[in-house]
Design an enzyme around this catalytic site. Structure first.
Site, mmCIF file in Angstrom:
data_model
loop_
_atom_site.group_PDB
_atom_site.id
_atom_site.type_symbol
_atom_site.label_atom_id
_atom_site.label_comp_id
_atom_site.label_asym_id
_atom_site.label_seq_id
_atom_site.Cartn_x
_atom_site.Cartn_y
_atom_site.Cartn_z
ATOM 1 N N GLY A 181 -9.374 -9.015 -0.647
ATOM 2 C CA GLY A 181 -8.127 -9.371 0.016
ATOM 3 C C GLY A 181 -7.622 -10.771 -0.280
ATOM 4 O O GLY A 181 -6.443 -10.966 -0.583
ATOM 5 N N LYS A 183 -18.615 -16.914 2.476
ATOM 6 C CA LYS A 183 -20.022 -16.669 2.794
ATOM 7 C C LYS A 183 -20.802 -15.965 1.681
ATOM 8 O O LYS A 183 -20.347 -14.984 1.123
ATOM 9 C CB LYS A 183 -20.128 -15.838 4.075
ATOM 10 C CG LYS A 183 -19.620 -16.567 5.319
ATOM 11 C CD LYS A 183 -19.855 -15.744 6.572
ATOM 12 C CE LYS A 183 -19.448 -16.504 7.820
ATOM 13 N NZ LYS A 183 -19.707 -15.723 9.057
ATOM 14 N N ARG A 209 0.814 -1.209 0.000
ATOM 15 C CA ARG A 209 0.000 0.000 0.000
ATOM 16 C C ARG A 209 0.850 1.262 0.000
ATOM 17 O O ARG A 209 0.458 2.279 -0.594
ATOM 18 C CB ARG A 209 -0.947 0.000 1.205
ATOM 19 C CG ARG A 209 -2.058 -1.030 1.067
ATOM 20 C CD ARG A 209 -2.953 -1.078 2.288
ATOM 21 N NE ARG A 209 -4.089 -1.953 2.055
ATOM 22 C CZ ARG A 209 -5.009 -2.246 2.970
ATOM 23 N NH1 ARG A 209 -4.906 -1.741 4.188
ATOM 24 N NH2 ARG A 209 -6.014 -3.034 2.681
#
Length: 421
Positions: free
Chosen positions: A379, A223, A36
């Protein structure tokens, strides 16, 4: 409406305040992954090349209050002493990040002090021309993330007083309506996006608004509940939805398949059926696993058991896709002109169950090579392409997890909206 970029702003002689996403993993005050930080360097260098008076950088670094509370509770449970000041110093202070950035820029980065982000105007204005300054972690102030606009505005006004131009290059927090990401724009004359923000928007927004078709979306992860809005959004433009990972078993069970001990969200079965039905009506193909690699336990050392078919025995759980499914993926992706990938199709962290996700990464990389637009967001899928050394073979690898998801859902992100023309 297009976003205004840093190249549209007159920066010469100006004080620039820039929101970056330097929320990097730290251990004992040492940066563990600089992805980052390096992503913001092109914008930082461009700003400095324009002859600015000062460039003040601001970022959060974890959540000091929440993280230290959790660490303290764990230490007490384990019967260990806990030094809160040392914990925060090692994980949440921006000074080590300023030192790291200085090495990458090849010039000093002045740290504004551990006493917070307030009262720094005189300090900043007293620096010589071209100085880079790093403020302390914005989340040391509760106003940064407050749900009350008046609280956020208090910090935002202070931060705005440090600059004449606001540059937002923190895509990873663009979905947050925080003082340093959005509220600040109300109190500063010019707000523009940095190069990283511009690139993220240029790649992600067209997937929702006007993609090159056929569009294939690969949506994985554990999920269904966390991906409902993305699935519904992508149905509008996709030719096919490849559903993998743990969430595939909720869809398979919704179709009446036996899923053994696999991860299933029973409260999302109706949602899965509705998505399948909506896809059918829209002419969108839903691609689910047709064979699997299973195991008796969720463990890196578990013995992989190949299962030829969609039904699993009661004593097994699906942890990866099998060769027939990979072959099906190849057929579907071969037609795509745009591919968006969010979430792995197996437990790639376990070597025995990584092949499916690795093959997906290779197929997406091959698609890039033949001219398709390929975007990796989220991610875990980003971690996967990095693990397999294929990140450079993608058109774009997004730096924002939650921000990427919300943009793909078709939402307006506060940190982006303040940069609109």
């Amino acid at each position: 409406m297009a976003i205004k970029t840093v190249k549209s702003a007159d920066l010469k002689g100006k004080r620039v305040i820039m929101r970056v996403d330097f929320n990097v993993p730290m251990k004992d005050g040492v940066v563990q992954d600089d992805t980052r930080i390096m992503a913001a360097v092109p914008t930082i260098k461009y700003i400095l090349d324009q002859g600015v008076k000062t460039l003040t950088l601001m970022s959060h670094l974890g959540d000091p209050s929440k993280d230290s509370k959790n660490a303290k509770e764990k230490a007490e449970k384990d019967g260990r002493a806990f030094d809160e000041a040392a914990y925060i110093r090692g994980r949440h202070r921006m000074a080590p990040v300023a030192e790291y950035l200085a090495k990458k820029l090849g010039k000093p980065v002045v740290f504004a002090g551990e006493d917070g982000c307030y009262g720094k105007k005189a300090f900043i204005d007293g620096q010589k021309d071209g100085t880079v300054i790093m403020l302390e972690n914005t989340r040391f102030h509760k106003e940064e993330t407050s749900k009350e606009a008046a609280d956020r505005d208090k910090l935002a006004k202070e931060l705005a007083s440090y600059g004449d131009v606001f540059v937002n290059d923190a895509f990873g927090t663009a979905h947050r309506d925080h003082a340093s990401t959005a509220s600040i724009a109300k109190f500063i004359p010019v707000s523009v996006a940095g190069f990283l923000m511009e690139k993220e928007v240029d790649y992600l927004e067209p997937i929702v608004t006007n993609p090159q078709k056929p569009l294939v979306a690969i949506i994985g992860g554990a999920k269904v509940s966390s991906k409902i809005a993305v699935l519904e959004s992508l149905l509008k433009n996709a030719g096919a939805l490849v559903i993998g990972g743990g969430m595939a078993y909720t869809f398979l069970k919704a179709q009446g398949r036996k899923v053994g001990k696999s991860l299933v969200e029973d409260d999302q079965l109706d949602t899965a059926r509705k998505i399948i039905d909506a896809a059918g009506k829209a002419g969108v193909e839903i691609v689910l696993p047709v064979d699997q690699v299973a195991a008796g336990t969720f463990d890196a050392a578990a013995k992989p058991v190949p299962v030829d078919g969609q039904d699993l025995p009661d004593d097994l759980m699906g942890l990866d896709v099998g060769p027939k499914t990979i072959a099906r993926y190849k057929e579907v992706l071969a037609k795509a002109k745009t591919i968006v990938w969010n979430g792995p199709v197996g437990v790639f962290e376990f070597e025995a169950f990584a092949k499916g996700t690795e093959e997906v990464a290779k197929l997406v990389a091959e698609a890039t090579g033949r001219g398709a637009i390929t975007v990796v967001g989220g991610g875990d899928s980003v971690a996967a392409v990095n693990k397999f050394g294929l990140a450079s073979k993608m058109s774009h690898v997004s730096t924002g997890g939650g921000a990427s998801l919300e943009l793909l859902e078709g939402k307006k992100l506060p940190g982006i909206e303040v940069c609109r023309a």
